[in-house]
Scaffold this motif. Structure first.
Motif, PDB file in Angstrom:
ATOM      1  N   THR A  50      -9.574  17.027  30.910  1.00 22.78           N
ATOM      2  CA  THR A  50      -8.196  16.998  30.443  1.00 22.78           C
ATOM      3  C   THR A  50      -8.075  16.023  29.283  1.00 22.78           C
ATOM      4  O   THR A  50      -8.601  14.922  29.331  1.00 22.78           O
ATOM      5  N   TYR A  74      -5.633  13.719  27.771  1.00 23.22           N
ATOM      6  CA  TYR A  74      -4.404  13.089  28.247  1.00 23.22           C
ATOM      7  C   TYR A  74      -3.511  12.609  27.106  1.00 23.22           C
ATOM      8  O   TYR A  74      -3.994  12.021  26.138  1.00 23.22           O
ATOM      9  N   LYS A  84      -8.860   9.960  36.433  1.00 25.10           N
ATOM     10  CA  LYS A  84      -8.689  10.911  35.338  1.00 25.10           C
ATOM     11  C   LYS A  84      -9.690  12.055  35.459  1.00 25.10           C
ATOM     12  O   LYS A  84     -10.799  11.884  35.942  1.00 25.10           O
ATOM     13  N   ASN A 114       0.559   9.316  29.648  1.00 20.51           N
ATOM     14  CA  ASN A 114      -0.184   9.296  30.902  1.00 20.51           C
ATOM     15  C   ASN A 114      -0.508   7.863  31.344  1.00 20.51           C
ATOM     16  O   ASN A 114      -0.959   7.642  32.448  1.00 20.51           O
ATOM     17  N   ASN A 115      -0.261   6.910  30.495  1.00 23.03           N
ATOM     18  CA  ASN A 115      -0.515   5.507  30.830  1.00 23.03           C
ATOM     19  C   ASN A 115       0.646   4.864  31.585  1.00 23.03           C
ATOM     20  O   ASN A 115       0.591   3.675  31.880  1.00 23.03           O
ATOM     21  N   LEU A 171       1.285  14.012  36.446  1.00 23.54           N
ATOM     22  CA  LEU A 171       0.307  14.777  35.659  1.00 23.54           C
ATOM     23  C   LEU A 171      -0.968  15.039  36.456  1.00 23.54           C
ATOM     24  O   LEU A 171      -1.521  16.135  36.416  1.00 23.54           O
ATOM     25  N   SER A 172      -1.433  14.041  37.167  1.00 30.82           N
ATOM     26  CA  SER A 172      -2.635  14.195  37.984  1.00 30.82           C
ATOM     27  C   SER A 172      -2.442  15.280  39.042  1.00 30.82           C
ATOM     28  O   SER A 172      -3.313  16.118  39.252  1.00 30.82           O
ATOM     29  N   ALA A 210       1.854   9.400  35.335  1.00 34.49           N
ATOM     30  CA  ALA A 210       0.423   9.688  35.517  1.00 34.49           C
ATOM     31  C   ALA A 210       0.163  10.357  36.860  1.00 34.49           C
ATOM     32  O   ALA A 210      -0.697  11.244  36.958  1.00 34.49           O
ATOM     33  N   ARG A 241      -3.467   3.599  39.513  1.00 36.93           N
ATOM     34  CA  ARG A 241      -3.721   4.718  38.615  1.00 36.93           C
ATOM     35  C   ARG A 241      -4.541   5.812  39.297  1.00 36.93           C
ATOM     36  O   ARG A 241      -5.517   5.509  39.988  1.00 36.93           O
TER      37      ARG A 241
END
Length: 148
Positions: A59, A61, A22, A65-66, A74-75, A71, A19
């Motif tokens: 952000t 989310y 965030k 996003n999980n 998006l990041s 993810a 991951r």
């Protein structure tokens, strides 16, 4: 067919454990634009709704996003947005860069280039009406003239 589906499924399961960090900050940053310049409440609300997910250190989310690789995408998108403009780091910019960014805000919002249509497709509340675009654009242009 099994020889193709099984490896793909395995990869999709394995990547769920990797991951990206965030972009979440619980407080207003010391160099945030609103700590150093006047941002009318209505403009601030518009910016937070339409811009801050990609252009700040905080952000909000969505549920998807999980899932990887979403993810990661998006990041990457948030990181690119923050490199271009970060409202939470605005006061770290030089005077010239501040003026340039404010000019770009006024132009891109007024022309409907921001927020991105790919963002407003999912975040319908981020769509700006013409009066809202004008309000942000006028504020940015006014602040650009004010900064010395």
């Amino acid at each position: 067919m099994k020889k193709v589906i099984m490896p793909i499924a395995a990869v999709l399961i394995i990547i769920q454990f990797f991951r990206p960090q965030k972009n979440i900050s619980a407080q207003v940053q010391a160099n945030a634009i609103e700590r150093h310049y006047t941002v009318p409440q209505h403009v601030s609300t518009l910016l937070k709704t339409a811009c801050y997910d990609c252009h700040s250190n905080n952000t909000s989310y969505p549920w998807y996003n999980n899932m990887q690789p979403i993810a990661w995408w998006l990041s990457s998108h948030v990181n690119e947005g923050k490199e271009e403009l970060n409202f939470d780091e605005f006061n770290l910019y030089t005077v010239e860069k501040k003026k340039k960014k404010l000019h770009e805000i006024a132009k891109t919002v007024k022309e409907g280039e921001m927020p991105l249509s790919s963002y407003t497709l999912v975040h319908t509340n981020a769509k700006l009406s013409k009066p809202q675009q004008d309000e942000i654009s006028e504020w940015a242009s006014s602040l650009e003239k004010e900064i010395r």
